[in-house]
Design an enzyme around this catalytic site. Sequence first.
Site, PDB file in Angstrom:
ATOM      1  N   ARG A 225      -9.214  -3.209  -4.941  1.00 51.34           N
ATOM      2  CA  ARG A 225      -9.215  -4.546  -4.348  1.00 51.34           C
ATOM      3  C   ARG A 225      -9.083  -5.566  -5.466  1.00 51.34           C
ATOM      4  NH1 ARG A 225      -8.083  -2.691  -0.149  1.00 51.34           N
ATOM      5  NH2 ARG A 225      -9.277  -2.686   1.789  1.00 51.34           N
ATOM      6  N   HIS A 273       0.186  -5.624  -1.935  1.00 48.84           N
ATOM      7  CA  HIS A 273      -0.811  -4.804  -1.214  1.00 48.84           C
ATOM      8  C   HIS A 273      -0.119  -3.762  -0.324  1.00 48.84           C
ATOM      9  CE1 HIS A 273      -5.170  -4.750   0.482  1.00 48.84           C
ATOM     10  NE2 HIS A 273      -4.596  -3.565   0.624  1.00 48.84           N
TER      11      HIS A 273
HETATM   12  P1  NDP Z   1     -14.372   6.652  -0.818  1.00 43.41           P
HETATM   13  O1  NDP Z   1     -15.554   6.039  -0.175  1.00 43.41           O
HETATM   14  O2  NDP Z   1     -13.942   8.006  -0.379  1.00 43.41           O
HETATM   15  O3  NDP Z   1     -14.607   6.755  -2.412  1.00 43.41           O
HETATM   16  C1  NDP Z   1     -15.174   5.726  -3.144  1.00 43.41           C
HETATM   17  C2  NDP Z   1     -15.414   6.186  -4.576  1.00 43.41           C
HETATM   18  O4  NDP Z   1     -15.882   5.075  -5.339  1.00 43.41           O
HETATM   19  C3  NDP Z   1     -16.501   7.264  -4.681  1.00 43.41           C
HETATM   20  O5  NDP Z   1     -16.187   8.175  -5.696  1.00 43.41           O
HETATM   21  C4  NDP Z   1     -17.741   6.449  -5.074  1.00 43.41           C
HETATM   22  O6  NDP Z   1     -18.723   7.160  -5.787  1.00 43.41           O
HETATM   23  C5  NDP Z   1     -17.095   5.429  -5.986  1.00 43.41           C
HETATM   24  N1  NDP Z   1     -17.974   4.261  -6.141  1.00 43.41           N
HETATM   25  C6  NDP Z   1     -18.413   3.386  -5.205  1.00 43.41           C
HETATM   26  N2  NDP Z   1     -19.253   2.487  -5.744  1.00 43.41           N
HETATM   27  C7  NDP Z   1     -19.368   2.805  -7.051  1.00 43.41           C
HETATM   28  C8  NDP Z   1     -20.108   2.271  -8.137  1.00 43.41           C
HETATM   29  N3  NDP Z   1     -20.923   1.232  -7.971  1.00 43.41           N
HETATM   30  N4  NDP Z   1     -19.996   2.868  -9.340  1.00 43.41           N
HETATM   31  C9  NDP Z   1     -19.188   3.940  -9.503  1.00 43.41           C
HETATM   32  N5  NDP Z   1     -18.451   4.509  -8.522  1.00 43.41           N
HETATM   33  C10 NDP Z   1     -18.548   3.936  -7.308  1.00 43.41           C
HETATM   34  O7  NDP Z   1     -13.191   5.599  -0.658  1.00 43.41           O
HETATM   35  P2  NDP Z   1     -11.619   5.879  -0.572  1.00 43.41           P
HETATM   36  O8  NDP Z   1     -11.236   6.778  -1.691  1.00 43.41           O
HETATM   37  O9  NDP Z   1     -11.243   6.279   0.795  1.00 43.41           O
HETATM   38  O10 NDP Z   1     -11.038   4.392  -0.822  1.00 43.41           O
HETATM   39  C11 NDP Z   1     -11.331   3.693  -1.995  1.00 43.41           C
HETATM   40  C12 NDP Z   1     -10.794   2.268  -1.926  1.00 43.41           C
HETATM   41  O11 NDP Z   1      -9.400   2.224  -2.133  1.00 43.41           O
HETATM   42  C13 NDP Z   1     -10.971   1.510  -0.606  1.00 43.41           C
HETATM   43  O12 NDP Z   1     -12.305   1.073  -0.403  1.00 43.41           O
HETATM   44  C14 NDP Z   1     -10.010   0.353  -0.782  1.00 43.41           C
HETATM   45  O13 NDP Z   1     -10.659  -0.688  -1.492  1.00 43.41           O
HETATM   46  C15 NDP Z   1      -8.918   0.957  -1.670  1.00 43.41           C
HETATM   47  N6  NDP Z   1      -7.668   1.141  -0.904  1.00 43.41           N
HETATM   48  C16 NDP Z   1      -6.602   0.312  -1.193  1.00 43.41           C
HETATM   49  C17 NDP Z   1      -5.396   0.469  -0.553  1.00 43.41           C
HETATM   50  C18 NDP Z   1      -4.202  -0.300  -0.951  1.00 43.41           C
HETATM   51  O14 NDP Z   1      -3.201  -0.307  -0.239  1.00 43.41           O
HETATM   52  N7  NDP Z   1      -4.201  -0.941  -2.099  1.00 43.41           N
HETATM   53  C19 NDP Z   1      -5.220   1.458   0.541  1.00 43.41           C
HETATM   54  C20 NDP Z   1      -6.387   2.325   0.722  1.00 43.41           C
HETATM   55  C21 NDP Z   1      -7.557   2.139   0.026  1.00 43.41           C
HETATM   56  P3  NDP Z   1     -19.540   8.384  -5.097  1.00 43.41           P
HETATM   57  O15 NDP Z   1     -18.548   9.522  -5.061  1.00 43.41           O
HETATM   58  O16 NDP Z   1     -20.668   8.635  -6.028  1.00 43.41           O
HETATM   59  O17 NDP Z   1     -19.946   7.912  -3.729  1.00 43.41           O
HETATM   60  C1  OXD Z   2      -7.105  -0.015   2.760  1.00 46.55           C
HETATM   61  C2  OXD Z   2      -6.035  -0.964   2.525  1.00 46.55           C
HETATM   62  O1  OXD Z   2      -8.203  -0.220   2.281  1.00 46.55           O
HETATM   63  O2  OXD Z   2      -5.051  -0.923   3.253  1.00 46.55           O
HETATM   64  O3  OXD Z   2      -6.846   0.988   3.447  1.00 46.55           O
HETATM   65  O4  OXD Z   2      -6.122  -1.764   1.598  1.00 46.55           O
END
Ligand code: NDP
Ligand code: OXD
Length: 310
Positions: A225, A273
Amino acid sequence: MTVLLFHSPDDPVELWVGALRENLPDVEIRVSPETGDPAEVDYALVWKPPTGMLAGLPNLKAIFSLAAGIDHILADAERPADLPIVRMADPYLRAMMTEYAVYAVLHYHRDMGDYRIDQANEVWDRRWPLYTPETVVGILGIGAIGADCAAAFRALGFDVHGWSRTPKRLDGVTCHHGPDGLGEMLRQTRYLVCVLPLTEATHGIIGKETLAQLPAGAIVVNIGRGGHVVDDDLLAALDGGHLGGAFLDVFNDEPLPGGHPYWRHPKVMITPHVAGELVPRSCAKAVAANLRRHLAGEPMQNVVDLGRGY
Ligand code: NDP
Ligand code: OXD
């Protein structure tokens, strides 16, 4: 009849309605602002719901996010706080994100931006590539998407590291966690790929302190993000020569405002995005499966832990 309300200012409505009807033939699909009687709406599938929209649905049972991230729902301070929020977890979305991350890293790893400029100037100049097995890709966030990216970079032969909040084990990936683990990873990272959710803890994580720990010449790829990046700090690191480049898909303000320094920055690549698109024919299946679980009184999958914020 069960009613699902769809709301998104950005997604292809007709494709979504078609895919939802196909996967949920017994559910009435309504598209906002044609809500009908708000008391009849059982479920909402939303991207960036306007403040108060969800609070105006008195019998809502669950909120489905039209995104893997849920920050766009939490931004509505009036949302009914006790309702479950289900994030989007979809294999095709994951694959698109991985594809983008790989493309962005390879763009720099194989000097494509420089060769493009050389071509425009009719310059034949071979650059010497980094040795892939000794080049670290460091992934911030190794959840559903980050872990998939990690596997792809590993298959390409990179030295892959990942960082998470809690300890993790991933095949062939050096895993770090917590504040101390972040520094350990950053110090070795050539390509920093951010796939974190946006939470209080991760907001502004790509700022001065983080960037200073990266080796000179490192590249930042942000597909998490925009709020993860402190723009002034990133620009200072690029302009000061410490960073080699930045490949950015997400921004603090979207659409990126006209005149923003990123638009014309020679070391910045931007996309609007699009790293992962929510393709209705694939994502509707995930929504339908969870909605059916809920209707059957079974636990839904990918329900967000509101305490940790993702
Ligand atoms: P998940 O919930 O599966 O994974 C999140 C990861 O981030 C986990 O490994 C988690 O750690 C880690 N994390 C969260 N908070 C912290 C922290 N404070 N310190 C260290 N690590 C942290 O999410 P997804 O993989 O499904 O998606 C991730 C993000 O990708 C979405 O929230 C979105 O913001 C972004 N996204 C963007 C898109 C785009 O088009 N640009 C499309 C899709 C997603 P832990 O394993 O320990 O829980
Ligand atoms: C998502 C995105 O978080 O589209 O899936 O950004």
